[in-house]
Design a protein around this motif. Structure first.
Motif, PDB file in Angstrom:
ATOM      1  N   PHE A  29       0.789  -1.076   0.022  1.00 49.22           N
ATOM      2  CA  PHE A  29       0.021   0.123   0.028  1.00 49.22           C
ATOM      3  C   PHE A  29       0.712   1.289   0.066  1.00 49.22           C
ATOM      4  CE2 PHE A  29      -3.560  -2.479   2.405  1.00 49.22           C
ATOM      5  CZ  PHE A  29      -3.953  -3.138   1.052  1.00 49.22           C
ATOM      6  N   TYR A  30       1.931   1.199   0.654  1.00 51.34           N
ATOM      7  CA  TYR A  30       2.864   2.241   0.958  1.00 51.34           C
ATOM      8  C   TYR A  30       3.575   2.733  -0.587  1.00 51.34           C
ATOM      9  CZ  TYR A  30       6.937   5.118   2.061  1.00 51.34           C
ATOM     10  OH  TYR A  30       7.884   6.148   2.052  1.00 51.34           O
ATOM     11  N   ILE A  31       4.135   1.755  -1.193  1.00 47.51           N
ATOM     12  CA  ILE A  31       4.690   1.690  -2.487  1.00 47.51           C
ATOM     13  C   ILE A  31       3.875   2.152  -3.536  1.00 47.51           C
ATOM     14  CG2 ILE A  31       5.777   0.380  -4.197  1.00 47.51           C
ATOM     15  CD1 ILE A  31       6.877  -1.243  -2.067  1.00 47.51           C
ATOM     16  N   GLY A  32       2.380   1.655  -3.397  1.00 46.48           N
ATOM     17  CA  GLY A  32       1.390   2.001  -4.486  1.00 46.48           C
ATOM     18  C   GLY A  32       1.134   3.571  -4.157  1.00 46.48           C
ATOM     19  N   SER A  47       4.036 -12.444  -4.321  1.00 48.46           N
ATOM     20  CA  SER A  47       2.860 -12.370  -5.194  1.00 48.46           C
ATOM     21  C   SER A  47       1.884 -11.376  -4.225  1.00 48.46           C
ATOM     22  CB  SER A  47       2.200 -13.713  -5.071  1.00 48.46           C
ATOM     23  OG  SER A  47       2.975 -14.503  -5.788  1.00 48.46           O
ATOM     24  N   ILE A  48       1.846 -11.168  -2.927  1.00 46.36           N
ATOM     25  CA  ILE A  48       0.869 -10.534  -2.335  1.00 46.36           C
ATOM     26  C   ILE A  48       1.439  -8.865  -2.217  1.00 46.36           C
ATOM     27  CG2 ILE A  48      -0.083  -9.729   0.032  1.00 46.36           C
ATOM     28  CD1 ILE A  48       0.293 -12.708   0.722  1.00 46.36           C
ATOM     29  N   LEU A  49       2.539  -8.797  -2.310  1.00 45.07           N
ATOM     30  CA  LEU A  49       3.215  -7.416  -2.507  1.00 45.07           C
ATOM     31  C   LEU A  49       3.174  -6.937  -3.546  1.00 45.07           C
ATOM     32  CD1 LEU A  49       5.008  -5.316  -1.143  1.00 45.07           C
ATOM     33  CD2 LEU A  49       7.038  -6.513  -1.940  1.00 45.07           C
ATOM     34  N   ALA A  50       3.091  -7.856  -4.671  1.00 45.56           N
ATOM     35  CA  ALA A  50       3.315  -7.350  -6.286  1.00 45.56           C
ATOM     36  C   ALA A  50       1.606  -6.836  -6.170  1.00 45.56           C
ATOM     37  CB  ALA A  50       3.427  -8.240  -7.268  1.00 45.56           C
ATOM     38  N   GLY A  51       0.613  -7.840  -5.895  1.00 49.47           N
ATOM     39  CA  GLY A  51      -0.672  -7.412  -5.960  1.00 49.47           C
ATOM     40  C   GLY A  51      -1.035  -6.147  -5.371  1.00 49.47           C
ATOM     41  N   ALA A  52      -0.668  -5.773  -4.130  1.00 49.20           N
ATOM     42  CA  ALA A  52      -1.033  -4.573  -3.481  1.00 49.20           C
ATOM     43  C   ALA A  52      -0.560  -3.369  -4.158  1.00 49.20           C
ATOM     44  CB  ALA A  52      -0.335  -4.809  -1.950  1.00 49.20           C
ATOM     45  N   GLU A  79      -8.426   4.100  -2.852  1.00 48.11           N
ATOM     46  CA  GLU A  79      -7.573   3.332  -3.446  1.00 48.11           C
ATOM     47  C   GLU A  79      -7.534   1.759  -3.127  1.00 48.11           C
ATOM     48  OE1 GLU A  79      -3.768   6.224  -4.424  1.00 48.11           O
ATOM     49  OE2 GLU A  79      -3.852   5.402  -2.219  1.00 48.11           O
ATOM     50  N   ILE A  80      -7.899   1.420  -1.701  1.00 47.47           N
ATOM     51  CA  ILE A  80      -7.922   0.262  -1.377  1.00 47.47           C
ATOM     52  C   ILE A  80      -9.187  -0.739  -1.940  1.00 47.47           C
ATOM     53  CG2 ILE A  80      -8.207  -1.412   0.649  1.00 47.47           C
ATOM     54  CD1 ILE A  80      -6.137   0.033   2.178  1.00 47.47           C
ATOM     55  N   PRO A  81     -10.473   0.212  -1.798  1.00 44.26           N
ATOM     56  CA  PRO A  81     -11.692  -0.437  -2.053  1.00 44.26           C
ATOM     57  C   PRO A  81     -11.646  -0.925  -3.662  1.00 44.26           C
ATOM     58  CG  PRO A  81     -12.315   1.178  -0.616  1.00 44.26           C
ATOM     59  CD  PRO A  81     -10.632   1.270  -0.799  1.00 44.26           C
ATOM     60  N   LEU A  82     -11.172   0.203  -4.360  1.00 42.89           N
ATOM     61  CA  LEU A  82     -11.157  -0.047  -5.959  1.00 42.89           C
ATOM     62  C   LEU A  82     -10.070  -0.997  -6.332  1.00 42.89           C
ATOM     63  CD1 LEU A  82     -11.467   3.496  -7.154  1.00 42.89           C
ATOM     64  CD2 LEU A  82     -13.286   1.855  -7.155  1.00 42.89           C
ATOM     65  N   SER A  83      -9.174  -1.272  -5.445  1.00 44.67           N
ATOM     66  CA  SER A  83      -8.037  -2.287  -6.093  1.00 44.67           C
ATOM     67  C   SER A  83      -8.368  -3.573  -5.184  1.00 44.67           C
ATOM     68  CB  SER A  83      -6.614  -1.605  -5.566  1.00 44.67           C
ATOM     69  OG  SER A  83      -6.524  -1.274  -4.176  1.00 44.67           O
ATOM     70  N   PRO A 140     -10.061  -6.262  -6.030  1.00 45.95           N
ATOM     71  CA  PRO A 140      -9.781  -7.551  -7.017  1.00 45.95           C
ATOM     72  C   PRO A 140      -8.178  -7.937  -7.076  1.00 45.95           C
ATOM     73  CG  PRO A 140     -11.498  -6.017  -7.709  1.00 45.95           C
ATOM     74  CD  PRO A 140     -10.783  -5.341  -6.716  1.00 45.95           C
ATOM     75  N   LEU A 141      -7.404  -6.946  -7.484  1.00 43.56           N
ATOM     76  CA  LEU A 141      -5.841  -7.204  -7.762  1.00 43.56           C
ATOM     77  C   LEU A 141      -5.361  -7.595  -6.463  1.00 43.56           C
ATOM     78  CD1 LEU A 141      -4.673  -4.760 -10.288  1.00 43.56           C
ATOM     79  CD2 LEU A 141      -5.177  -6.963 -10.406  1.00 43.56           C
ATOM     80  N   ILE A 142      -5.690  -6.926  -5.203  1.00 42.86           N
ATOM     81  CA  ILE A 142      -5.076  -7.534  -3.883  1.00 42.86           C
ATOM     82  C   ILE A 142      -5.280  -8.622  -3.651  1.00 42.86           C
ATOM     83  CG2 ILE A 142      -5.038  -7.027  -1.573  1.00 42.86           C
ATOM     84  CD1 ILE A 142      -5.683  -3.967  -2.279  1.00 42.86           C
ATOM     85  N   ILE A 143      -6.615  -9.115  -3.954  1.00 40.96           N
ATOM     86  CA  ILE A 143      -7.131 -10.263  -3.421  1.00 40.96           C
ATOM     87  C   ILE A 143      -6.408 -11.605  -4.524  1.00 40.96           C
ATOM     88  CG2 ILE A 143      -8.803 -12.093  -3.509  1.00 40.96           C
ATOM     89  CD1 ILE A 143     -10.847  -9.866  -2.538  1.00 40.96           C
ATOM     90  N   GLY A 144      -6.153 -11.024  -5.837  1.00 39.38           N
ATOM     91  CA  GLY A 144      -5.522 -11.815  -6.708  1.00 39.38           C
ATOM     92  C   GLY A 144      -4.364 -12.130  -6.255  1.00 39.38           C
ATOM     93  N   GLY A 145      -3.581 -11.310  -5.801  1.00 36.83           N
ATOM     94  CA  GLY A 145      -2.155 -11.467  -5.223  1.00 36.83           C
ATOM     95  C   GLY A 145      -2.113 -12.647  -4.047  1.00 36.83           C
ATOM     96  N   ILE A 146      -3.199 -12.406  -3.145  1.00 36.56           N
ATOM     97  CA  ILE A 146      -3.173 -13.429  -2.159  1.00 36.56           C
ATOM     98  C   ILE A 146      -3.559 -14.757  -2.708  1.00 36.56           C
ATOM     99  CG2 ILE A 146      -4.555 -13.886  -0.151  1.00 36.56           C
ATOM    100  CD1 ILE A 146      -4.933 -10.898   0.264  1.00 36.56           C
ATOM    101  N   ARG A 147      -4.289 -14.818  -3.674  1.00 38.42           N
ATOM    102  CA  ARG A 147      -4.911 -15.980  -4.178  1.00 38.42           C
ATOM    103  C   ARG A 147      -3.746 -16.792  -4.880  1.00 38.42           C
ATOM    104  NH1 ARG A 147      -8.842 -15.909  -9.394  1.00 38.42           N
ATOM    105  NH2 ARG A 147      -8.848 -17.886 -10.219  1.00 38.42           N
ATOM    106  N   ALA A 148      -2.910 -16.019  -5.513  1.00 41.30           N
ATOM    107  CA  ALA A 148      -1.581 -16.601  -6.328  1.00 41.30           C
ATOM    108  C   ALA A 148      -0.570 -17.182  -5.001  1.00 41.30           C
ATOM    109  CB  ALA A 148      -0.703 -15.657  -7.176  1.00 41.30           C
ATOM    110  N   SER A 149      -0.777 -16.713  -4.083  1.00 41.51           N
ATOM    111  CA  SER A 149       0.403 -16.852  -3.097  1.00 41.51           C
ATOM    112  C   SER A 149      -0.065 -18.210  -2.213  1.00 41.51           C
ATOM    113  CB  SER A 149       0.643 -15.619  -2.092  1.00 41.51           C
ATOM    114  OG  SER A 149      -0.537 -15.549  -1.109  1.00 41.51           O
ATOM    115  N   ALA A 150      -1.583 -18.198  -2.098  1.00 43.98           N
ATOM    116  CA  ALA A 150      -2.083 -19.075  -1.434  1.00 43.98           C
ATOM    117  C   ALA A 150      -1.827 -20.553  -2.351  1.00 43.98           C
ATOM    118  CB  ALA A 150      -3.559 -18.995  -1.168  1.00 43.98           C
TER     119      ALA A 150
END
Length: 259
Positions: free
Chosen positions: A54-57, A114-119, A149-153, A155-165
């Motif tokens: 979140f900080y980087i984005g 994966s989570i970092l990249a998605g965030a 920013e967080i609500p609109l993003s 799907p991508l954030i969950i996508g990162g968690i999904r890939a890592s899981a």
């Protein structure tokens, strides 16, 4: 085809689910352990990676360093890392605890990129005009991050968690090399006994578990995408309902974002 039929027959055998069975049975205990390792590793990785992403984005700072760092982390051989951690951690704690701690650390390191990249990719994908409009309406940077920013993003954030899981589920199998539980013990015991039904049965269980978890995350992504779209519609409606003076402040700022 006969291999699969025999493997499914082994999986459906009630004796393999009876309590007190010979290790690594019963099967449902190993499934529970595998899920536990996955949940713990992904949860810890999420706690570490999401705030950083979140900080980087949001600020754009440190992006190149993190990209290089996460790329290097992806290149780490997980089995070698697991063995090294097991030796290091085992020097200070008992064997059973060392196996668990080393496995979780290795899986967390695997899950973070994966989570970092998605965030940060999700935050960066948010429309700049929407962010500028929020700032023009008097939102603080924290409000812009948490309410726009967080609500609109999501799907991508969950996508990162999904890939890592999915990566963790597939890789947690190697934890059996240091005598930890999980579905890897079924496969390794099958190799030791030269039991193809058990080997293929364990592989099918890992695949089914990954598919179920993947389906749950896909559903979550779909739901958040709909809510995000609805949120944008509500925000647009609210802007129209604002007093003319406030809209007049927001409009030039949005225009500036295009330049």
């Amino acid at each position: 085809m006969q291999f699969f039929l025999d493997a499914f027959r082994w999986l459906l055998d009630p004796a393999n689910y009876a309590s007190g069975g010979v290790n690594p049975l019963p099967i449902h205990d190993r499934v529970g352990e595998h899920l536990l390792y996955t949940v713990v590793a992904v949860a810890l990785a999420t706690v570490i990676a999401l705030p950083l992403g979140f900080y980087i984005g949001h600020t754009g700072r440190g992006r190149q360093f993190v990209i290089g760092f996460t790329g290097a982390m992806r290149a780490l051989p997980t089995l070698g890392l697991l063995m090294a951690l097991f030796v290091i951690v085992g020097a200070t704690v008992p064997f059973t605890q060392a196996a668990f701690i080393a496995s979780i650390i290795a899986l967390v390191i695997l899950a973070i990129p994966s989570i970092l990249a998605g965030a940060y990719a999700g935050i960066e994908s948010v429309d700049r005009q929407t962010i500028d409009a929020g700032r023009a309406m008097g939102m603080t940077e924290l409000q812009v991050l948490t309410q726009i920013e967080i609500p609109l993003s999501l799907p991508l954030i969950i996508g990162g968690i999904r890939a890592s899981a999915l990566q963790v589920i597939a890789t947690a199998v190697i934890a059996s090399y240091i005598s930890l539980g999980g579905l890897g013990t079924i496969i390794s015991s099958g190799i030791g006994l030269n039991d193809n039904d058990r080997i293929l049965g364990g592989a099918i269980l890992v695949t089914l578990l990954a598919l179920v978890v993947d389906g749950m995350f896909a559903l979550a992504q779909r739901l958040t995408r709909r809510r995000g779209t609805a949120g944008v519609r509500r925000k647009k409606t609210n802007v129209r309902e604002q007093p003319l003076g406030l809209v007049a402040v927001a409009a030039p700022s949005a225009h500036e974002g295009k330049n």
